[in-house]
Scaffold this active site. Structure first.
Site, PDB file in Angstrom:
ATOM      1  N   ASN A 102     -10.815  22.280 -30.992  1.00 28.40           N
ATOM      2  CA  ASN A 102     -11.260  23.625 -30.631  1.00 28.40           C
ATOM      3  C   ASN A 102     -11.929  24.378 -31.776  1.00 28.40           C
ATOM      4  O   ASN A 102     -12.103  25.594 -31.702  1.00 28.40           O
ATOM      5  CB  ASN A 102     -10.081  24.448 -30.086  1.00 28.40           C
ATOM      6  CG  ASN A 102      -8.953  24.588 -31.101  1.00 28.40           C
ATOM      7  OD1 ASN A 102      -9.037  24.104 -32.225  1.00 28.40           O
ATOM      8  ND2 ASN A 102      -7.889  25.256 -30.696  1.00 28.40           N
ATOM      9  N   HIS A 103     -12.307  23.695 -32.833  1.00 31.13           N
ATOM     10  CA  HIS A 103     -13.019  24.359 -33.926  1.00 31.13           C
ATOM     11  C   HIS A 103     -14.472  24.613 -33.530  1.00 31.13           C
ATOM     12  O   HIS A 103     -15.094  23.804 -32.852  1.00 31.13           O
ATOM     13  CB  HIS A 103     -12.951  23.514 -35.194  1.00 31.13           C
ATOM     14  CG  HIS A 103     -11.578  23.484 -35.789  1.00 31.13           C
ATOM     15  ND1 HIS A 103     -11.243  22.669 -36.838  1.00 31.13           N
ATOM     16  CD2 HIS A 103     -10.451  24.171 -35.487  1.00 31.13           C
ATOM     17  CE1 HIS A 103      -9.973  22.850 -37.157  1.00 31.13           C
ATOM     18  NE2 HIS A 103      -9.470  23.756 -36.344  1.00 31.13           N
ATOM     19  N   PHE A 104     -15.004  25.742 -33.990  1.00 29.65           N
ATOM     20  CA  PHE A 104     -16.371  26.109 -33.601  1.00 29.65           C
ATOM     21  C   PHE A 104     -16.984  27.044 -34.629  1.00 29.65           C
ATOM     22  O   PHE A 104     -16.298  27.647 -35.443  1.00 29.65           O
ATOM     23  CB  PHE A 104     -16.381  26.790 -32.225  1.00 29.65           C
ATOM     24  CG  PHE A 104     -15.566  28.063 -32.161  1.00 29.65           C
ATOM     25  CD1 PHE A 104     -16.041  29.262 -32.685  1.00 29.65           C
ATOM     26  CD2 PHE A 104     -14.304  28.076 -31.556  1.00 29.65           C
ATOM     27  CE1 PHE A 104     -15.300  30.435 -32.629  1.00 29.65           C
ATOM     28  CE2 PHE A 104     -13.554  29.245 -31.498  1.00 29.65           C
ATOM     29  CZ  PHE A 104     -14.050  30.422 -32.041  1.00 29.65           C
ATOM     30  N   MET A 134     -15.294  28.812 -25.244  1.00 28.86           N
ATOM     31  CA  MET A 134     -16.736  28.714 -25.492  1.00 28.86           C
ATOM     32  C   MET A 134     -17.555  29.624 -24.566  1.00 28.86           C
ATOM     33  O   MET A 134     -18.702  29.939 -24.878  1.00 28.86           O
ATOM     34  CB  MET A 134     -17.199  27.265 -25.354  1.00 28.86           C
ATOM     35  CG  MET A 134     -16.966  26.686 -23.974  1.00 28.86           C
ATOM     36  SD  MET A 134     -17.675  25.034 -23.753  1.00 28.86           S
ATOM     37  CE  MET A 134     -16.672  24.036 -24.843  1.00 28.86           C
ATOM     38  N   GLY A 172      -5.024  30.175 -25.239  1.00 30.81           N
ATOM     39  CA  GLY A 172      -3.997  29.174 -24.973  1.00 30.81           C
ATOM     40  C   GLY A 172      -4.411  28.232 -23.855  1.00 30.81           C
ATOM     41  O   GLY A 172      -5.028  28.642 -22.861  1.00 30.81           O
ATOM     42  N   PRO A 196      -9.715  34.686 -30.371  1.00 30.92           N
ATOM     43  CA  PRO A 196     -10.849  34.156 -29.604  1.00 30.92           C
ATOM     44  C   PRO A 196     -10.450  33.769 -28.188  1.00 30.92           C
ATOM     45  O   PRO A 196      -9.263  33.610 -27.887  1.00 30.92           O
ATOM     46  CB  PRO A 196     -11.253  32.925 -30.412  1.00 30.92           C
ATOM     47  CG  PRO A 196      -9.950  32.453 -30.998  1.00 30.92           C
ATOM     48  CD  PRO A 196      -9.155  33.693 -31.288  1.00 30.92           C
ATOM     49  N   GLU A 248     -20.152  30.043 -34.003  1.00 28.57           N
ATOM     50  CA  GLU A 248     -20.990  30.545 -32.920  1.00 28.57           C
ATOM     51  C   GLU A 248     -21.614  31.901 -33.255  1.00 28.57           C
ATOM     52  O   GLU A 248     -21.039  32.709 -33.981  1.00 28.57           O
ATOM     53  CB  GLU A 248     -20.193  30.651 -31.619  1.00 28.57           C
ATOM     54  CG  GLU A 248     -18.914  31.470 -31.710  1.00 28.57           C
ATOM     55  CD  GLU A 248     -18.004  31.264 -30.505  1.00 28.57           C
ATOM     56  OE1 GLU A 248     -17.891  30.127 -30.020  1.00 28.57           O
ATOM     57  OE2 GLU A 248     -17.402  32.253 -30.055  1.00 28.57           O
ATOM     58  N   HIS A 252      -2.916  33.742 -30.780  1.00 25.39           N
ATOM     59  CA  HIS A 252      -4.028  33.304 -31.646  1.00 25.39           C
ATOM     60  C   HIS A 252      -5.263  32.948 -30.820  1.00 25.39           C
ATOM     61  O   HIS A 252      -6.293  32.567 -31.363  1.00 25.39           O
ATOM     62  CB  HIS A 252      -3.614  32.131 -32.513  1.00 25.39           C
ATOM     63  CG  HIS A 252      -3.746  30.774 -31.874  1.00 25.39           C
ATOM     64  ND1 HIS A 252      -3.202  30.469 -30.648  1.00 25.39           N
ATOM     65  CD2 HIS A 252      -4.355  29.632 -32.307  1.00 25.39           C
ATOM     66  CE1 HIS A 252      -3.471  29.204 -30.356  1.00 25.39           C
ATOM     67  NE2 HIS A 252      -4.173  28.673 -31.332  1.00 25.39           N
ATOM     68  N   HIS A 282     -14.053  29.190 -36.346  1.00 21.38           N
ATOM     69  CA  HIS A 282     -12.660  28.762 -36.225  1.00 21.38           C
ATOM     70  C   HIS A 282     -12.556  27.398 -36.898  1.00 21.38           C
ATOM     71  O   HIS A 282     -13.213  26.440 -36.483  1.00 21.38           O
ATOM     72  CB  HIS A 282     -12.281  28.649 -34.739  1.00 21.38           C
ATOM     73  CG  HIS A 282     -10.879  28.184 -34.502  1.00 21.38           C
ATOM     74  ND1 HIS A 282     -10.508  27.459 -33.382  1.00 21.38           N
ATOM     75  CD2 HIS A 282      -9.739  28.336 -35.232  1.00 21.38           C
ATOM     76  CE1 HIS A 282      -9.216  27.200 -33.433  1.00 21.38           C
ATOM     77  NE2 HIS A 282      -8.724  27.709 -34.545  1.00 21.38           N
TER      78      HIS A 282
END
Length: 462
Positions: free
Chosen positions: A217-219, A364, A388, A361, A221, A385, A245
């Site tokens: 889930n790292h991004f 996407m 979820g 956050p 943007e 955070h 992230h």
């Protein structure tokens, strides 16, 4: 056998020297190394049977002394704890939190509305312990964190945003920058890297991956930030912003794996259901070593964000108007309401002390939010955070329709670079519902709407 061989077996502190001494004695008696390794394992897991052994007695007594500090026995019932958004939390996450609250070192806890099943402590779990740190209470991606930069630019074309993200970010489990353009950061020059053998070994890998993002889930943007209140020092209105992230990459993962094994070896009789919640005593060498490595990984993760944001800002030839960042996979020393100090683990939870800014956050295709903490003591000054997960990764890959996901992205005006079906918006809870369940934890001060999103490619690209 040498000291490295002994350490690899999970011995720590004074026990390393005693185990090495015993191993050399056995080798001198003609016992093969593989037999000595087997014997050491028996001593490690059943030290009480070796207290009279001529070679292993001293080692056995040291291991028993370690075990005697805090019994490995779980409480009969979990300590009470608050849950936020109970209707959004799956039973498996509650069961994990119950187990955590039965640990003999646990003193308080809370469960956030984005909570879901994880390794050891659930994602969205907050756990306070007495003079003990739990590597899996922090998580594998130590220091996983957020950063938002507000840019002094009214508008960028979508093609330009795509080009900037492609040129200035790197993703993937093994992702790194080419040597000729590899960035640098002062975190790589810290003395802590030289204080412990494990950190010395990992420093080069950390240098290779500085300024990069992992998978999952790292991004990074581009999007529009709608500021509702003046907490950011800017007038209410809409701004171009960059949101990221990321975490501590391979360096943090190896620290987590190493010290989880150390903790488990120190608590061989811990109930199987709590095995991944084995702890390290903060008054001993092992706990202090993990703490130093954890804090370094947290600073390294934030440095990754700084490098990414600096690269983009430099490419645009601008200086951000303001930046906000926070970690959500870390442990902190924190005073509890009753006045005593505890170690507060936030595994997928945002620090939310009174007045503290943080970032929560969505997905996407869903908005993220800049929030201001209310310092709720029952939540141990924490908030969610993110949104979820409501679908596990494999479940999302099996059940979600890629065309439906693509239609949703198009409807929301989101351009996706990379990104797997396991990270689709439908795999997540609705961020608006999650925020609604924690109105007593945070206030929203700004809303970020994604526009161009870059992520690692998953097994099944959208």
């Amino acid at each position: 056998m040498n000291g490295n061989d002994i350490t690899a077996l999970g011995f720590t502190g004074k026990a390393v020297g005693l185990a090495l001494q015993a191993a050399r004695s056995r080798a001198g008696a003609g016992v093969p190394d593989h037999d000595i390794t087997t014997e050491l394992a028996h001593v490690q897991h059943h030290p009480e049977t070796f207290t009279d052994d001529p070679d292993y007695a001293e080692l056995a007594r040291e291991l028993l002394a370690l075990q005697a500090r805090v019994p490995d026995t779980l409480r009969d019932k979990p300590l009470p704890y608050r849950q936020w958004g109970e209707d959004l939390i799956e039973e498996s996450a509650r069961a994990q939190m119950d187990t955590a609250m039965r640990l003999p070192v646990s003193v308080a806890g809370a469960l956030m509305p984005d909570a879901h099943f994880g390794y050891g402590l659930p994602i969205g779990g907050v756990l306070a312990t007495d003079n003990a740190v739990i590597p899996y209470g922090v998580g594998v991606d130590i220091g996983c964190s957020m950063r938002l930069s507000v840019l002094p630019i009214e508008h960028l074309e979508r093609d330009e945003e795509m080009r900037l993200l492609r040129r200035n970010t790197r993703f993937g489990a093994g992702g790194s920058w080419e040597r000729k353009v590899r960035p640098d950061h002062e975190v790589l020059d810290e003395d802590t890297w030289r204080e412990f053998p494990l950190l010395r070994q990992l420093r080069d890998k950390a240098a290779e991956q500085i300024g990069t993002s992992g998978s999952g889930n790292h991004f990074v943007e581009f999007g529009t930030l709608s500021i509702e209140k003046s907490d950011l020092g800017l007038q209410p209105g809409q701004y171009l912003a960059l949101l990221s992230h990321s975490g501590s990459r391979g360096f943090g993962a190896q620290v987590a794996g190493h010290y989880t094994k150390v903790a488990q070896n120190l608590h061989p009789k811990l109930d199987l259901e709590a095995r991944k919640l084995a702890w390290l005593d903060m008054s001993r060498e092992e706990g202090q070593a993990y703490w130093a490595a954890m804090e370094l990984a947290g600073r390294y993760a934030l440095a990754n964000h700084e490098v990414i944001h600096e690269r983009v800002a430099r490419a645009l030839k601008v200086t951000p108007l303001v930046a906000v960042s926070n970690s959500h996979n870390l442990a902190w020393r924190q005073q509890l309401p009753d006045g005593r100090e505890a170690i507060v683990h936030r595994k997928g939870a945002t620090p939310a002390a009174q007045g503290q800014l943080g970032i929560i956050p969505g997905s996407m295709a869903d908005p993220g939010f800049v929030v201001r903490g209310k310092g709720n003591s029952q939540a141990l000054e924490s908030a969610s955070h993110g949104a979820g997960r409501q679908l596990g990764r494999k479940q999302a890959e099996r059940t979600l329709d890629r065309k439906a996901v693509a239609r949703l992205l198009e409807e929301r005006g989101v351009t996706l670079l990379g990104g797997g079906i396991d990270e689709a918006p439908q795999a997540y809870k609705r961020i608006e519902e999650v925020l609604a369940r924690q109105a007593d934890l945070v206030d929203v001060v700004a809303k970020f709407t994604p526009r161009v999103v870059r992520m690692d490619s998953g097994k099944e690209d959208i």
